[in-house]
Design a protein around this motif. Sequence first.
Motif, short mmCIF file in Angstrom:
data_model
loop_
_atom_site.label_atom_id
_atom_site.label_comp_id
_atom_site.label_asym_id
_atom_site.label_seq_id
_atom_site.Cartn_x
_atom_site.Cartn_y
_atom_site.Cartn_z
N GLY A 35 -109.17 -6.43 46.72
CA GLY A 35 -108.60 -5.97 45.47
C GLY A 35 -108.76 -7.37 44.79
O GLY A 35 -109.78 -8.09 44.76
N GLY A 36 -107.79 -7.43 43.50
CA GLY A 36 -108.20 -8.58 42.52
C GLY A 36 -109.10 -8.50 41.51
O GLY A 36 -109.63 -9.30 40.87
N ASP A 37 -109.99 -7.19 41.41
CA ASP A 37 -110.91 -6.95 40.60
C ASP A 37 -110.44 -7.11 39.22
O ASP A 37 -109.12 -6.80 38.90
CB ASP A 37 -111.68 -5.74 41.00
CG ASP A 37 -112.23 -5.76 42.14
OD1 ASP A 37 -112.58 -6.73 42.79
OD2 ASP A 37 -112.66 -4.59 42.78
N PHE A 38 -111.32 -7.28 38.43
CA PHE A 38 -111.03 -7.26 36.90
C PHE A 38 -111.67 -6.25 36.06
O PHE A 38 -112.88 -5.92 36.29
CB PHE A 38 -111.86 -8.65 36.34
CG PHE A 38 -111.40 -9.07 34.88
CD1 PHE A 38 -109.93 -9.74 34.79
CD2 PHE A 38 -112.32 -9.37 33.92
CE1 PHE A 38 -109.67 -10.23 33.62
CE2 PHE A 38 -111.82 -9.63 32.90
CZ PHE A 38 -110.58 -10.18 32.29
N VAL A 39 -110.79 -5.55 35.55
CA VAL A 39 -110.98 -4.51 34.56
C VAL A 39 -111.13 -4.82 32.98
O VAL A 39 -110.05 -5.25 32.39
CB VAL A 39 -110.32 -3.05 35.11
CG1 VAL A 39 -110.63 -1.93 34.08
CG2 VAL A 39 -110.23 -3.11 36.35
N ILE A 40 -112.19 -4.28 32.33
CA ILE A 40 -112.27 -4.62 30.75
C ILE A 40 -112.49 -3.24 30.44
O ILE A 40 -112.98 -2.46 30.59
CB ILE A 40 -113.46 -5.25 30.44
CG1 ILE A 40 -113.37 -6.76 31.41
CG2 ILE A 40 -113.43 -5.49 28.97
CD1 ILE A 40 -114.38 -7.63 31.17
N GLU A 41 -111.23 -2.97 29.34
CA GLU A 41 -111.40 -1.67 28.47
C GLU A 41 -111.46 -0.56 29.24
O GLU A 41 -111.93 0.55 29.03
CB GLU A 41 -112.62 -1.64 27.48
CG GLU A 41 -112.31 -2.69 26.40
CD GLU A 41 -111.19 -2.47 25.34
OE1 GLU A 41 -111.13 -1.32 25.02
OE2 GLU A 41 -110.85 -3.49 24.97
N ASN A 42 -110.85 -0.66 30.57
CA ASN A 42 -110.92 0.62 31.54
C ASN A 42 -111.98 1.38 31.79
O ASN A 42 -112.16 2.57 32.34
CB ASN A 42 -109.80 1.66 30.80
CG ASN A 42 -108.42 1.51 30.63
OD1 ASN A 42 -107.61 0.42 31.48
ND2 ASN A 42 -107.67 1.48 29.50
N GLU A 43 -113.16 0.59 31.66
CA GLU A 43 -114.46 0.88 31.72
C GLU A 43 -115.30 0.13 32.54
O GLU A 43 -116.17 0.78 33.44
CB GLU A 43 -115.18 1.08 30.35
CG GLU A 43 -114.65 2.20 29.37
CD GLU A 43 -115.31 2.20 28.06
OE1 GLU A 43 -116.47 2.00 28.13
OE2 GLU A 43 -114.88 2.89 27.19
N LEU A 44 -115.06 -1.24 32.41
CA LEU A 44 -116.08 -2.09 33.31
C LEU A 44 -115.28 -2.81 34.20
O LEU A 44 -114.19 -3.58 33.89
CB LEU A 44 -116.57 -3.08 32.33
CG LEU A 44 -117.49 -4.26 32.92
CD1 LEU A 44 -118.75 -3.53 33.70
CD2 LEU A 44 -117.98 -5.20 32.04
N THR A 45 -115.54 -2.72 35.74
CA THR A 45 -114.84 -3.38 36.69
C THR A 45 -115.92 -4.30 37.35
O THR A 45 -117.03 -4.11 37.77
CB THR A 45 -114.44 -2.35 37.82
OG1 THR A 45 -113.36 -1.39 37.22
CG2 THR A 45 -113.86 -3.12 38.92
N LEU A 46 -115.26 -5.61 37.50
CA LEU A 46 -116.07 -6.76 37.85
C LEU A 46 -115.27 -7.25 39.06
O LEU A 46 -114.22 -7.35 39.06
CB LEU A 46 -115.97 -8.07 36.82
CG LEU A 46 -116.38 -7.71 35.57
CD1 LEU A 46 -116.26 -8.84 34.49
CD2 LEU A 46 -118.27 -7.30 35.72
#
Length: 89
Positions: A35-46
């Motif tokens: 886990g600990g992933d980064f999500v931008i605008e509920n669309e892009l997961t880094l």
Amino acid sequence: LLSYYDKSDHYKGHRDSSFITVLLWFYEEPKCFTGGDFVIENELTLECKRGRIVFMPGYLLHEVVPVEMKKEHQGKGKGRYTISQFIGL
């Protein structure tokens, strides 16, 4: 700003008051969490990858999903670290 994420730690969706937000992720190898992933605008997961640097407009909605780790690793500094830098106008 230095942040640390251990068992079930996360950061709910928010926007920064900066023009640019810069993030650097790091952790001790071998990686002892998921886990600990980064999500931008509920669309892009880094995916949280050691040494990854992200530059983004601070106004974008972003969050950190929960970090999960075995009890034997909790509280020992083996989680996810982030250095955040906020750049104004």
